[in-house]
Motif scaffolding. Structure first.
Motif, short mmCIF file in Angstrom:
data_model
loop_
_atom_site.label_atom_id
_atom_site.label_comp_id
_atom_site.label_asym_id
_atom_site.label_seq_id
_atom_site.Cartn_x
_atom_site.Cartn_y
_atom_site.Cartn_z
N GLY A 1 1.14 -1.46 0.08
CA GLY A 1 -0.03 0.10 0.00
C GLY A 1 0.87 1.44 -0.33
O GLY A 1 0.56 2.43 -0.88
N LEU A 2 1.84 1.28 0.52
CA LEU A 2 2.64 2.38 0.77
C LEU A 2 3.50 2.89 -0.92
O LEU A 2 3.34 4.16 -1.13
CB LEU A 2 3.76 1.99 1.93
CG LEU A 2 5.15 3.14 2.81
CD1 LEU A 2 3.80 3.97 3.58
CD2 LEU A 2 5.66 3.10 3.41
N PHE A 3 3.69 1.83 -0.73
CA PHE A 3 4.89 2.26 -2.59
C PHE A 3 3.91 2.26 -3.40
O PHE A 3 3.75 3.30 -4.24
CB PHE A 3 4.76 0.44 -3.06
CG PHE A 3 6.52 0.41 -1.66
CD1 PHE A 3 7.90 1.45 -2.34
CD2 PHE A 3 6.32 -0.89 -1.75
CE1 PHE A 3 8.73 0.69 -1.59
CE2 PHE A 3 7.08 -0.33 0.18
CZ PHE A 3 8.71 -0.02 -0.13
N VAL A 4 2.05 2.11 -3.42
CA VAL A 4 0.93 2.06 -4.99
C VAL A 4 1.01 3.34 -4.30
O VAL A 4 0.97 4.15 -5.37
CB VAL A 4 0.06 0.89 -4.65
CG1 VAL A 4 -1.54 1.67 -5.70
CG2 VAL A 4 0.14 -0.46 -5.33
N ALA A 5 0.30 3.91 -3.14
CA ALA A 5 0.32 5.53 -3.01
C ALA A 5 1.19 6.32 -3.08
O ALA A 5 0.34 7.14 -4.02
CB ALA A 5 0.01 5.29 -1.44
N ILE A 6 2.26 5.77 -2.21
CA ILE A 6 3.38 6.78 -2.89
C ILE A 6 3.66 6.93 -4.23
O ILE A 6 3.96 8.08 -4.77
CB ILE A 6 5.05 7.41 -2.22
CG1 ILE A 6 4.41 6.54 -0.89
CG2 ILE A 6 5.48 7.64 -2.07
CD1 ILE A 6 5.65 6.48 0.11
N SER A 7 3.55 6.19 -4.80
CA SER A 7 4.34 5.86 -6.70
C SER A 7 3.19 7.00 -6.98
O SER A 7 3.01 7.84 -8.06
CB SER A 7 3.86 5.16 -6.66
OG SER A 7 3.10 4.15 -7.18
N MET A 8 2.17 6.53 -7.48
CA MET A 8 0.74 7.19 -7.58
C MET A 8 0.12 8.88 -6.84
O MET A 8 0.27 9.71 -8.41
CB MET A 8 -1.01 6.31 -7.14
CG MET A 8 -1.31 5.04 -8.00
SD MET A 8 -2.87 4.54 -7.41
CE MET A 8 -2.77 3.39 -8.35
N THR A 9 0.53 8.60 -6.08
CA THR A 9 0.10 10.73 -5.70
C THR A 9 1.86 10.86 -6.18
O THR A 9 1.76 12.23 -6.81
CB THR A 9 0.22 10.86 -4.20
OG1 THR A 9 1.44 10.06 -3.78
CG2 THR A 9 -1.08 10.02 -3.37
N ALA A 10 2.79 10.82 -6.47
CA ALA A 10 3.90 11.43 -6.54
C ALA A 10 4.11 11.41 -8.40
O ALA A 10 4.13 12.48 -8.87
CB ALA A 10 5.45 10.93 -6.34
N GLY A 11 3.53 10.53 -8.95
CA GLY A 11 3.73 10.22 -10.49
C GLY A 11 2.50 11.18 -10.89
O GLY A 11 2.83 11.51 -11.69
N GLY A 12 1.29 11.16 -10.45
CA GLY A 12 0.43 12.77 -10.76
C GLY A 12 1.30 13.55 -10.47
O GLY A 12 0.88 13.98 -11.58
N GLY A 13 1.46 14.22 -9.52
CA GLY A 13 2.11 15.20 -9.53
C GLY A 13 2.83 15.80 -10.39
O GLY A 13 2.80 16.74 -11.22
N ALA A 14 3.88 15.02 -10.64
CA ALA A 14 4.56 14.81 -11.65
C ALA A 14 4.50 15.00 -13.55
O ALA A 14 4.69 16.04 -14.20
CB ALA A 14 5.33 13.78 -11.76
#
Lengths: 714, 714
Positions: free
Chosen positions: B639-652
């Protein structure tokens, strides 16, 4: 040396003989027109040049590892040589496979111009050569080194020398595999993505159009990535799984080590026979054009005969009713229990094949949903593809969980190992199905570039579409088995530690002084170093995948610019009056792929060492070994999900595009098609670079940890 | 009732008073032209209608859970009422925040037409209202229910009634949060993605153009998703973390339970004061236009004063030098150790803010690389964005790992809990920064739609750009703290089991008969049920994310078709002679979002129960509890990896588009811009639907497991 070992060696040699015989048959076929030969030669030259450079680089890295192993094991040559054997044989399997593949492509085109059955035969034969080489060389390497160490050098089967030798042999295979998967993957997808974007989307010319300067590079990529890379991957999974099962057998059953260590080799040997048998059933029915059906016929024959063969081997070795060992919880198990674990391995193979086909086949909801979402644009296509890729992890994970629990209840850890070994024993046949793909892909390219009539292209396209499915299916199989295989490695890690602790703390013991005074490690999730290890392990596949994707992005971006430059500088290319500079694109990609593959490959090798030494410095030995152990599980858990989602998602995008090209949602050239091409582009590095490379990455992390343990034990 | 508890209640009431006072201030501001009011009214109406429907649906689900809790706890009202309090307050925070937000938007537009400073003030004040309501209501709910149970009903602080009441209160907050994040996220991103694709890409009209029938829905979405959804999310993380710290305090320090349970409440109380203090420092310097700088000034003031305040509270309660407890490994710790854990929490907040800004800010490599990759097309943009999203998980994971190990060494599990509590205590200020975003986003939309002059839009755009960054930063913070908070929940799970086992197996004991005869659970990674649990837990965020993404895809696809239909049926829309039917788009999305949010929300609630009962049936109690425990860690890890990757990727992706719009790589309307819009579209459900919803999802799984334990203990 016992007859049994000779029989296994014989099976390995038989696989190679089958390969040599079939290669001879394929190479004697006609190669078509001069134009076809010219194109095929360009592909051969590019692939050869790429692989030469790749293997030179790997050789340097390999030499470093060789020396490090020598030093870490105080000049004991056994691990270092094991490593070299694994590396050389893995390289050989990929290299020879590629040599055949780049020669079979043009012959497949020629055969396809005669009939679908002929085209299928040549392509499948080419795949079968690679398949049998992979299984045969892997088995030969394992059994030979085992025989040399035990019979030749007189080490006891359960001795550390034999165990270390086998683990190091696995490391050799894994190292080649991660390099080949990454390097080949970056090359092939750089060419594919870059070529498609600038050719299909910008210039509006079809795939494999000879006017596209990236087209030869694309075909080279099929061979170095999908053929040589995949061969190295499956070779590695095979070697690692069988070796880990042998090691586990030696640790768990010290008294009968020789028998339990021989068992996985025996399964491998009989399944080579059943794989060869299966190849003879890959034929179209009379008047049928069901290519997938023909391939599955072969796979099913191999599966069913393997069932019988594994049963016979197990009965011969252990009988079915006597108690032959105990599970970790003290329950006795019999030969029948082991056989049932083997059956479980075959069932898991079947289920994973079926699930992968569901998620990547054009007949089912997931691919259709991606195709449908293309109607509303690029963005929704990608969103739906990502959603499918995530969803696709659920069923395989559940199958793996059920398999773990069932096998464990049947025959403990060795039961899990037996299930995976049986799964992997079919590798010869599975690789045959997969290596078929790049040959037909190339055959289509050659048909297109040499301007053969449309009907030939239709035949190769039909073969190619099936190749896409078999490629996806094989990847699902490779990752599922890799996840289970890695769990066996983790089991070996924990059992090894137990073993060293027991020996070191026996009264008056002087062996393994490192482990003196240590008590049992529990790897409890309440231990913060275990949580830390899980999270660090968990981040590795993400970081690794991220780096690999960026590498493809960079390589593809460079190709796009190169192609645009050529179109601009030579306006005659588009009119067909000037020839593009194919070699420049190939050379550029070769340089990029080799450069880019090095850093991510170091990640799984160095991480266990870094985690070990950092935690050692902060919190001591027990915390360090716990953190490294947890890290192995962390890398398996996220690695499994990352790899499955990437390969399944990539396959779904690819076939959604194919589905639209078959005339749905507006067909070729429609807006939906453009969106689907974008999705396919995104899926390319997912399914052919980052996703499959996570496989060997997971295992390298585990193997390095095992070797670290062995080095610490001294 | 002690003075201390009254002081905490006072702090909570102060936060609410601050909110009420500021709301009054904002609402008294001018609302601009009639056209502006008309648009704002449409947004208000849509948001209100959506939230009414959402909360009605949640109320039904909540009633079911309420009854299940009553039955599971044999008609004990404490858990059921705790659940209701958590749910109602969470809903209230989101609802009131939204009410303010949809009124502040038009006032921000009007203020921005006067000066940047005025626009900033109104928007930030609106955000601060939501922020203080979130922190204030969360703290009030916790302290009031704690006071009612202990002082009012006379339960001992460490009694099961209090513990169960607090856990159930967390469940209430979590349940609202997952629904609000999903429902709001699907609504907002369905509108955003659908509107952009058909408006920007197909029709070539700018964002927020009044001719786009989806434009009101888009603005409604900002309020129900980014404002109400985010408020529920942070409310939940706050409540869960503080409650889990209290529970851990009660289990670990039975003798001093009251003191250790009060400590997190005290930290929350003083940090409300520091958060309010910080808000007064959010002002542009003389002649400066550095909006981000103004916001950071407020955050830094809050951070530094919190440091001092937490130090004073700790010193007052525990002193700095006396031993006040022991870590799990038996090392003594002092008040100073706890204070250092608090400092660690603040440092982690700072680092995560910095890392998130690095990965999502336009000034750094990741966003620039995504922008650059847009030049070569849609595909490479998406590939690079995915690569960045994966890479972005590494540093936060390492920060979290270092924090876990450091806090554990300082003060054991309670040290980890203290660090997260301090992190979360800043929630008031952090939410203020975040809720600022949707207000400015709306303000820009209103400026565009009501045809104000370009300079107003420039001002709102400048505010909006900063809002994008603060939204990304808050998400990084929310997920980092959620991961750590979930680990505290897992610790509570393991400690609870230990606690029950000890009590049940005391000589002559008759309590907790379920645990009679059970020995310590080790959650060893060598146990196959632990591995099975890890894998099942690991698949939940993937499956959940996959379903959420598909929901957005479907909603967006429906909006695209609706908009296309309106353009076709009313050709006057594009000429500006006909008015689009905004309400239809809003209603359609409302129905879709509510329908789609239900199934994924059930996943984290039912999974622990299903895993428990299935494993119980197959392998008994110990295996079942082990599998459920491992599942909690599995869901945290992936969950940690999925959530961080999704929010950071979306922001980028979002800011890469903004970077191009600022004139790089060809600027607005270029091919690179089109590719960047695709990336932004993909990033939308990543960062605003699936990614943030994984947050509450992780915690619900953990809380349900805790309640299951409590119910089993009877």
């Amino acid at each position: 040396m016992s007859l049994a070992l000779w029989l296994v060696i014989g099976a390995g040699l038989l696989a190679i003989a089958y390969g040599a015989f079939t290669a001879n048959k394929v190479l004697s076929l006609p190669t078509g027109t001069d134009r076809m030969r010219e194109i095929a030669a360009a592909i051969q030259e590019g692939a050869q040049a790429y692989l030469n450079k790749q293997y030179t680089t790997i050789a340097i890295a390999g030499a470093v590892v060789f020396i490090v192993l020598l030093l870490a094991f105080k000049l004991d040559f056994v691990p270092a040589f094991g490593f070299a054997i694994g590396a050389v044989l893995s390289g050989a399997a990929g290299f020879i496979g590629m040599l055949v593949s780049v020669r079979a492509n043009v012959r497949t085109t020629q055969a396809a111009s005669e009939s679908l059955q002929k085209g299928l035969s040549v392509a499948f034969d080419a795949g079968a050569i690679t398949g049998m080489l992979v299984a045969g060389l892997a088995l030969l390497g394992l059994v030979s080194y085992y025989a040399i160490l035990t019979v030749g050098m007189g080490h006891a089967p359960e001795s550390r020398s034999v165990v270390n030798g086998l683990i190091a042999l696995s490391l050799g295979a894994s190292l080649i595999s991660v390099f080949a998967r990454l390097g080949g993957g970056i090359f092939t997808k750089g060419a594919d993505v870059g070529g498609d974007m600038v050719g299909k989307v910008e210039a509006g010319i079809p795939e494999d159009d000879p006017r596209n300067p990236a087209t030869i590079a694309d075909n080279v990529g099929d061979n170095v990535g999908d053929c040589a890379g995949m061969a190295a991957d499956l070779f590695e999974t095979y070697v690692v799984t069988v070796a880990a099962t042998m090691v586990l057998g030696s640790i768990l059953f010290t008294a009968d080590a020789a028998q339990f260590m021989f068992y996985p080799l025996a399964i491998g040997a009989v399944c080579i026979l059943t794989s060869i048998a299966g190849t003879f059933f890959v034929k179209l029915g009379k008047g049928s054009t069901n290519i997938m059906g023909a391939l599955y016929k072969g796979l099913i024959v191999t599966g069913l005969t393997s069932l019988v063969a594994v049963g016979i081997v197990t009965f011969q070795m252990f009988g079915f009713s006597e108690t032959i060992g105990q599970t970790e919880q003290g329950a006795p198990f019999t030969g029948l229990s082991l056989f049932l674990c083997g059956v479980l391995g075959l069932v898991v193979t079947g289920l994973i094949v079926w699930i992968t086909e569901y998620y990547t086949g054009t007949a089912y909801r997931p691919v259709k949903s991606v195709a449908k979402s293309s109607e509303s644009g690029h963005g929704t296509n990608v969103i739906q593809g990502l959603a499918v890729s995530m969803e696709a992890t659920a069923l395989p994970a559940i199958v793996i969980v059920v398999a773990i629990v069932t096998a464990y209840n049947l025959a403990g850890l060795f039961g899990i190992a037996t299930a995976v070994t049986t799964m992997l024993a079919l590798a010869g046949m599975i690789v045959a199905l997969d290596a078929f793909g790049p040959v037909t892909d190339n055959a289509g390219g050659i048909a297109e570039m040499s301007g053969l009539e449309g009907s030939v292209r239709d035949t190769t396209d039909a073969l190619d579409a099936v190749g896409n499915t078999t490629k996806a299916v094989t990847k699902g199989y490779a990752i599922g088995s890799a996840g289970l295989g890695a769990l066996v490695l983790f089991a070996a890690y924990t059992k090894d530690i137990e073993h060293f602790i027991t020996l070191a703390n026996a009264p008056g013991s002087t062996v393994h002084p490192y482990f003196k005074g240590m008590t049992e490690l529990t790897f409890s999730l309440s231990n913060p170093y275990v949580i830390a290890g899980l999270l660090i392990g968990g981040l590795l596949p993400y970081l690794f995948g991220g780096i690999a994707m960026q590498a493809v992005g960079r390589a593809a971006g460079a190709i796009v610019e190169e192609v645009r430059r050529q179109f601009k500088e030579k306006p005659g290319i588009m009119q067909g009056t000037e020839k593009p500079d194919y070699a420049r694109a190939v050379n550029m990609l070769t340089g990029a792929a080799i450069k880019e593959m090095v850093v991510p490959s170091m990640l799984p090798i160095l991480s266990p060492l870094v985690v070990y030494f950092v935690v050692l410095a902060v919190a001591g030995k027990v915390a360090a070994l716990s953190a490294v152990g947890a890290m192995l599980i962390g890398v398996i858990v996220t690695g499994l999900f990352v790899a499955i989602s990437m390969t399944a998602g990539g396959g779904a995008w690819d076939n959604a595009k194919k589905y639209i090209e078959d005339g749905h949602h507006g067909g070729k050239g429609s807006e939906a098609h453009k969106a689907a091409v974008t999705g396919d582009t995104v899926g390319d590095p997912y399914k052919d670079t980052a996703g499959p490379a996570v496989n060997p990455m997971i295992k390298i992390t585990n193997i390095v940890a095992l070797l670290l343990l062995a080095a610490l034990a001294g």
